[in-house]
Design an enzyme around this catalytic site. Structure first.
Site, PDB file in Angstrom:
ATOM      1  N   LYS A   1      -9.253  -3.887   4.977  1.00 19.99           N
ATOM      2  CA  LYS A   1     -10.076  -4.502   3.931  1.00 19.99           C
ATOM      3  C   LYS A   1     -11.421  -3.808   3.783  1.00 19.99           C
ATOM      4  CE  LYS A   1      -9.832  -8.481   5.954  1.00 19.99           C
ATOM      5  NZ  LYS A   1      -8.801  -8.207   6.965  1.00 19.99           N
TER       6      LYS A   1
ATOM      7  N   ASP B   1      -6.892  -6.833   9.950  1.00 18.64           N
ATOM      8  CA  ASP B   1      -6.845  -5.386  10.190  1.00 18.64           C
ATOM      9  C   ASP B   1      -5.989  -4.653   9.164  1.00 18.64           C
ATOM     10  OD1 ASP B   1      -8.349  -5.903  12.539  1.00 18.64           O
ATOM     11  OD2 ASP B   1      -6.486  -6.404  13.569  1.00 18.64           O
TER      12      ASP B   1
ATOM     13  N   GLN C   1     -10.364 -11.320   8.665  1.00 19.23           N
ATOM     14  CA  GLN C   1      -9.042 -11.672   9.223  1.00 19.23           C
ATOM     15  C   GLN C   1      -7.986 -11.634   8.094  1.00 19.23           C
ATOM     16  OE1 GLN C   1     -11.708 -14.224  10.197  1.00 19.23           O
ATOM     17  NE2 GLN C   1     -12.219 -12.623  11.624  1.00 19.23           N
TER      18      GLN C   1
ATOM     19  N   GLY D   1     -13.959  -7.056  12.442  1.00 15.31           N
ATOM     20  CA  GLY D   1     -14.470  -5.710  12.661  1.00 15.31           C
ATOM     21  C   GLY D   1     -13.950  -4.840  11.551  1.00 15.31           C
ATOM     22  N   HIS D   2     -14.831  -4.436  10.654  1.00 17.75           N
ATOM     23  CA  HIS D   2     -14.408  -3.586   9.543  1.00 17.75           C
ATOM     24  C   HIS D   2     -14.848  -2.155   9.819  1.00 17.75           C
ATOM     25  CE1 HIS D   2     -14.157  -7.207   6.580  1.00 17.75           C
ATOM     26  NE2 HIS D   2     -13.192  -7.160   7.463  1.00 17.75           N
TER      27      HIS D   2
HETATM   28  P1  IMP Z   1     -10.944 -15.817  17.271  1.00 15.76           P
HETATM   29  O1  IMP Z   1     -11.100 -15.641  15.801  1.00 15.76           O
HETATM   30  O2  IMP Z   1     -11.829 -14.911  18.084  1.00 15.76           O
HETATM   31  O3  IMP Z   1     -11.044 -17.254  17.693  1.00 15.76           O
HETATM   32  O4  IMP Z   1      -9.454 -15.369  17.671  1.00 15.76           O
HETATM   33  C1  IMP Z   1      -8.293 -16.075  17.227  1.00 15.76           C
HETATM   34  C2  IMP Z   1      -7.183 -15.109  16.891  1.00 15.76           C
HETATM   35  O5  IMP Z   1      -7.531 -14.360  15.734  1.00 15.76           O
HETATM   36  C3  IMP Z   1      -6.892 -14.062  17.971  1.00 15.76           C
HETATM   37  O6  IMP Z   1      -5.512 -13.764  17.971  1.00 15.76           O
HETATM   38  C4  IMP Z   1      -7.668 -12.842  17.494  1.00 15.76           C
HETATM   39  O7  IMP Z   1      -7.121 -11.635  17.993  1.00 15.76           O
HETATM   40  C5  IMP Z   1      -7.468 -12.977  15.999  1.00 15.76           C
HETATM   41  N1  IMP Z   1      -8.526 -12.314  15.223  1.00 15.76           N
HETATM   42  C6  IMP Z   1      -9.785 -12.759  14.998  1.00 15.76           C
HETATM   43  N2  IMP Z   1     -10.457 -11.893  14.230  1.00 15.76           N
HETATM   44  C7  IMP Z   1      -9.608 -10.901  13.925  1.00 15.76           C
HETATM   45  C8  IMP Z   1      -9.718  -9.731  13.113  1.00 15.76           C
HETATM   46  O8  IMP Z   1     -10.737  -9.448  12.499  1.00 15.76           O
HETATM   47  N3  IMP Z   1      -8.606  -8.949  13.060  1.00 15.76           N
HETATM   48  C9  IMP Z   1      -7.455  -9.266  13.704  1.00 15.76           C
HETATM   49  N4  IMP Z   1      -7.308 -10.347  14.459  1.00 15.76           N
HETATM   50  C10 IMP Z   1      -8.375 -11.164  14.566  1.00 15.76           C
END
Ligand code: IMP
Length: 432
Positions: A16, A13, A224, A40-41
């Protein structure tokens, strides 16, 4: 001609999407190489808001080719919905603009059910996005995953699904207390998705090799951030893929010698969604101020993001594991209105001062931030278009960050719109 990788150097977040959208103007091809619809962009173009989970943000620029690489885990339902919505809004009129790797893994309905089921039962949930990301990557590594190309071959898919359900159904029913899935409707649904995705499915590694050989500019868009990397992040509070720049190679099917430059995206403060340690977190009015001013709510889940001061220790670690040559600083405008700002320059761990980010969550949980304080500013930054136009306190903040991080800023973003940005250097001008 250069290949540039753009990655987040915090917990995701960082903004990007906007940086990739801006650089996409100069690129010919934009590539996602890891993660899935957990990302989520958010982009604001001409006052219109777009949120992408799978399709690279470059899709809004006509004549750019957008690639979903083999390292991505693709939820076909989400992807088709993004395609539909883009077409409806007048984008992606030419199907050849989007290419999806035949070798990318498919996020299946049972992956999402397992992800949610585990989180729901756990006494210490990770706070995942519930998008099935972890279970899909598990299956890839266990060699029982379904790949995008399989969706085009009924017999292959039937065999793989039969084997998968033999394991998944008992697990769903007896361990997670959920409903099992029937083979035939699942097979039918997946074949339907395959048919709809057929125009986009290709060997994207070969496509990229040809484009690079032709001297095209390729932009790799990370999802991420480094602190969520499965190896280099705050394990186990991480996502299930390597989010660092090195994975652009594995996740897109190119070699490391093809990468020219790594641009890290860093927010002027810190946020994190989900569980896990966060030394500079502000559980007070200042944290709320940042959340409200910065619109810090998850683009994928809508969850409020945890907010805190800038953490130079964490970002220095992220810069190292990415081989970051330059940074894009985002959301500087969010800090407007705070009297004093804090920057974390070191941690105190067991009474000792440390400047290195510890490995894993357990030690980081015990770290206390050591801050230095600088002056804030009250002026609106959104109209500023150069370092010299910034109020002195904002300029000092930027210069201090740069000093602490040891890497130059290439661009600075002072608002959500494309125009609310200024470049100090051009990443595509960097040689190998
Ligand atoms: P997962 O990727 O859904 O398995 O989540 C694992 C961890 O990564 C959690 O803490 C999510 O909130 C975090 N996470 C996954 N994708 C994002 C992103 O795009 N932005 C911020 N945090 C993310």
């Amino acid at each position: 001609m250069p290949c540039v990788v753009v990655v987040g150097v915090q917990w995701g977040d960082e903004g990007k999407g906007k940086v990739v959208d801006l650089l996409a103007e100069e690129a010919d091809v934009i590539v996602r190489f890891q993660g899935g619809s957990n990302a989520g962009h958010t982009l604001v173009v001409g006052g219109e808001k777009f949120v992408f989970h799978l399709i690279p943000s470059g899709i809004l620029r006509p004549n750019k080719r957008c690639v979903i690489g083999n390292g991505v885990v693709v939820d076909p339902e989400v992807l088709l919905e993004e395609i539909r919505s883009l077409k409806e809004r007048g984008y992606l009129q030419d199907d050849s603009q989007l290419l999806v790797s035949e070798a990318a893994q498919v996020v299946m309905p049972y992956h999402k059910a397992i992800d949610k089921g585990r989180e729901g039962r756990s006494s210490k949930p990770l706070g995942t996005t519930g998008r099935g990301i972890g279970p899909a990557y598990e299956d890839k590594v266990s060699r029982v995953g379904i790949r995008v190309g399989d969706l085009l071959h009924e017999e292959v898919l039937r065999g793989k699904l039969e084997r998968a359900l033999e394991e998944k159904n008992p697990y769903l029913v007896h361990v997670l207390g959920q409903r099992g899935l029937d083979l035939d409707p699942l097979l039918e649904e997946m074949l339907r998705y395959g048919e709809s995705l057929r125009p986009y499915i290709v060997n994207t590694s070969r496509f990229l090799a040809e484009e690079i050989a032709r001297g095209r500019r390729v932009l790799f868009e990370g999802a991420q951030g480094a602190l969520l990397d499965v190896d280099h992040g705050t394990y186990p509070y991480v996502t299930s893929s390597n989010t660092v720049a090195g994975n652009a190679c594995c996740g897109a099917g190119i070699g490391p010698t093809q990468i020219d430059f790594v641009l890290g995206v860093v927010k002027a403060y810190t946020t994190r969604v989900g569980g896990g340690p966060f030394p500079t977190e502000l559980r007070n009015g200042t944290g709320d101020y940042l959340r409200e001013r910065g619109g810090e709510y998850g683009a994928t889940t809508g969850r409020p993001r945890r907010c805190g001061w800038f953490d130079a220790v964490a970002v220095r670690h992220a810069i190292r594991v990415n081989g970051t040559g330059g940074l894009a600083l985002t959301k500087l405008d969010t800090l407007t209105g705070l009297d004093r700002l804090r920057i974390c320059t070191a941690y105190r761990l067991h009474g000792e001062l440390i400047e290195e980010f510890p490995s894993g969550a357990e030690l980081l949980e015990r770290c206390e931030p050591v801050y230095e304080e600088v002056e804030g500013w009250k002026e609106d930054l959104t109209g500023r278009r150069s370092l010299l136009e910034l109020p002195a306190a904002a300029r000092n903040y930027v210069e201090r960050l740069q000093e602490l991080l040891g890497v130059p800023f290439y661009l600075i973003s002072v608002g959500a719109e494309r125009e609310e940005t200024f470049f100090l250097k051009d990443p595509f001008s960097e040689g190998r």
